[in-house]
Design a protein around this motif. Structure first.
Motif, short mmCIF file in Angstrom:
data_model
loop_
_atom_site.label_atom_id
_atom_site.label_comp_id
_atom_site.label_asym_id
_atom_site.label_seq_id
_atom_site.Cartn_x
_atom_site.Cartn_y
_atom_site.Cartn_z
N ILE A 163 0.84 -1.21 0.00
CA ILE A 163 0.00 0.00 0.00
C ILE A 163 0.87 1.25 0.00
O ILE A 163 0.60 2.22 -0.72
N SER A 164 1.92 1.25 0.80
CA SER A 164 2.83 2.40 0.86
C SER A 164 3.48 2.64 -0.50
O SER A 164 3.60 3.78 -0.96
N TYR A 165 3.86 1.54 -1.16
CA TYR A 165 4.51 1.63 -2.48
C TYR A 165 3.55 2.20 -3.52
O TYR A 165 3.89 3.13 -4.26
N TYR A 166 2.32 1.66 -3.56
CA TYR A 166 1.35 2.12 -4.55
C TYR A 166 0.83 3.53 -4.26
O TYR A 166 0.50 4.27 -5.18
N GLN A 167 0.76 3.89 -2.99
CA GLN A 167 0.35 5.25 -2.65
C GLN A 167 1.35 6.28 -3.18
O GLN A 167 0.96 7.33 -3.70
N LYS B 262 0.35 9.01 -6.03
CA LYS B 262 0.46 10.43 -5.69
C LYS B 262 1.37 11.15 -6.68
O LYS B 262 1.11 12.27 -7.12
N ARG B 263 2.44 10.46 -7.06
CA ARG B 263 3.43 11.08 -7.95
C ARG B 263 2.94 11.12 -9.40
O ARG B 263 3.16 12.11 -10.11
N MET B 264 2.24 10.06 -9.84
CA MET B 264 1.86 9.97 -11.24
C MET B 264 0.58 10.72 -11.57
O MET B 264 0.49 11.39 -12.61
N ASN B 265 -0.44 10.63 -10.72
CA ASN B 265 -1.72 11.27 -11.06
C ASN B 265 -2.41 11.92 -9.87
O ASN B 265 -3.61 12.17 -9.91
N SER B 266 -1.64 12.17 -8.80
CA SER B 266 -2.16 12.89 -7.61
C SER B 266 -3.39 12.22 -7.00
O SER B 266 -4.27 12.89 -6.47
N ARG B 267 -3.46 10.91 -7.07
CA ARG B 267 -4.57 10.19 -6.47
C ARG B 267 -4.15 9.55 -5.15
O ARG B 267 -2.98 9.21 -4.95
N ASP C 9 -7.43 -0.96 -3.90
CA ASP C 9 -8.71 -1.49 -3.41
C ASP C 9 -8.70 -3.02 -3.46
O ASP C 9 -9.15 -3.68 -2.51
N ASN C 10 -8.22 -3.57 -4.56
CA ASN C 10 -8.15 -5.03 -4.68
C ASN C 10 -7.24 -5.63 -3.62
O ASN C 10 -7.53 -6.68 -3.05
N LEU C 11 -6.12 -4.94 -3.37
CA LEU C 11 -5.17 -5.41 -2.36
C LEU C 11 -5.80 -5.37 -0.97
O LEU C 11 -5.65 -6.31 -0.18
#
Length: 411
Positions: free
Chosen positions: A234-238, A242-247, A254-256
């Motif tokens: 989760i930390s990795y994907y966050q 955040k860096r790629m599309n500010s999401r 969610d799947n994870l």
């Protein structure tokens, strides 16, 4: 005695009825917010609480905003208003208690909030709208042929179906089927045989007894591994999102999360079932479980260990044990566990502050008595938890008590 139980299902995005449920739960959110606005406005302006009956009449007659009529059934609209009433009742109860006991709260209770503008809210249908016919739950015509075949009808102690709750997740719905079963009217009588459980991390549950059986540890390292992997991913994907599309949240996350929650639920169900089966097989009518209030908030573990401890839902395990024990008449007692980890069972010390000396816990897994005898630290804690509730459980002495447990895995 009749009690409620819940059967859960999952509806994903690829389900034919997902768009319909998405629309219904969005309308549920609209109704909740509309009603909440009216209640908040009346409370702030006139210090008056609009109760369920009043708000129901107002919204039924509202021609400009037809959120009430947009709901799939009138009963489902009424259920949302009842939920709002419950939220406000909880608020007033909390405020009253907070004014007298501020030390019990982390902050001042706040007014019930609005749901997110583009979000969803729970949808509830009772057995007035959903009928159980030939082993199938049949929904109203507005649900376009949607049905569910429940498992609870196969249970020997099944009594009746009550309601269905559609709970929106990020990209899915959890469907909760509420039903009634019959359980023993009274718990089994006290036969003097007790199990005591110390809740932990590497050792999810350390189980001791006063019947001379060897202690048992339900391995918690599998849960810890699941949680550690989840936190890392989760930390990795966050960071990437955040860096790629500010999401802040993505489908992958969610799947994870969903997969992690299902794994933990499965493990907790197996662990709680093991404990109850163990109690039945060995004729224990009473289980004592140590449980401290705010143990998550006041955890003093290292940062990494604390992350795992806080992330594992120990209370869910306790709740599962409670309802499974109730099904078979076993009595479950929860007790606070202060001073149990730093007082010595082998020295017959009472678990009180005067006897507390945690220096005897030479490392996380080992406790040394005043006479130099070594005992597993969690086993010592579990014995002391039992002593809090049943001081005379070892009235005949502790000779023959096992000092080190057998480890079992339930995965």
């Amino acid at each position: 005695m009749i009690v409620q139980r819940v059967e859960k299902r999952l509806i994903k995005q690829n389900n034919l009825y997902y768009p319909m449920l998405s629309d219904f739960t969005h309308k549920s959110k609209n109704l909740y917010n509309h009603a909440n606005f009216l209640v908040r406005d009346e409370f702030i302006r006139n210090n008056k609480w609009l109760r369920y009956g009043e708000i129901d009449k107002i919204l039924k007659a509202d021609l400009e905003f037809d959120d009430y009529k947009q709901m799939p059934t009138a009963q489902s609209a009424q259920q949302i208003l009842r939920l709002l009433e419950k939220d406000w009742k909880s608020f007033f109860t909390a405020i009253k208690d907070w004014s007298k006991n501020k030390d019990k709260y982390l902050g001042r209770p706040k007014l019930p909030k609005y749901k997110a503008k583009d979000g969803k809210h729970i949808l509830i249908l009772t057995n007035q709208n959903v009928k159980l016919k030939d082993g199938v739950l049949v929904f109203p015509k507005t649900f376009c042929g949607f049905t569910i075949q429940p498992q609870f009808i196969k249970y020997d102690n099944f009594v009746s179906f009550q309601q269905v709750r559609f709970i929106p997740n990020y990209k899915s719905f959890t469907v909760e089927l509420v039903y009634n079963i019959e359980v023993p009217d009274e718990a089994l009588s006290d036969n003097g045989r007790y199990l005591s459980v110390d809740i932990g991390l590497d050792n999810l549950a350390t189980i001791v007894n006063n019947a001379g059986l060897k202690p048992v540890v339900i391995n918690g390292k599998g849960l810890k591994s699941i949680n550690k992997y989840y936190n890392k991913k989760i930390s990795y994907y966050q960071e990437i999102a955040k860096r790629m599309n500010s999401r802040d949240y993505t489908n992958r996350m969610d799947n994870l999360t969903m997969k992690r929650n299902h794994k933990i639920d499965d493990y907790m169900h197996k662990a709680s079932k093991y404990l109850i089966d163990y109690a039945i097989a060995n004729d224990f009518n009473t289980i004592v479980i140590g449980n401290n209030k705010e143990w998550k908030q006041k955890s003093t573990m290292s940062r990494i260990e604390n992350q795992s401890f806080v992330g594992i839902p120990h209370m869910k395990f306790i709740e599962m044990v409670q309802y499974k024990a109730q099904n078979v008449g076993i009595n479950v007692i929860l007790t606070e566990e202060s001073y149990t980890s730093g007082t010595s069972f082998l020295d017959n010390e009472d678990p009180v502050k005067a006897n507390y000396n945690k220096a005897r816990r030479i490392h996380r897994g080992m406790f040394v008595s005043n006479k130099g005898m070594k005992i597993n630290a969690d086993v010592n804690g579990a014995y002391q938890i039992m002593k809090k509730v049943f001081p005379n459980a070892y009235a005949n002495g502790i000779k023959g008590v096992a000092l080190h447990p057998v480890r079992v895995s339930v995965a």
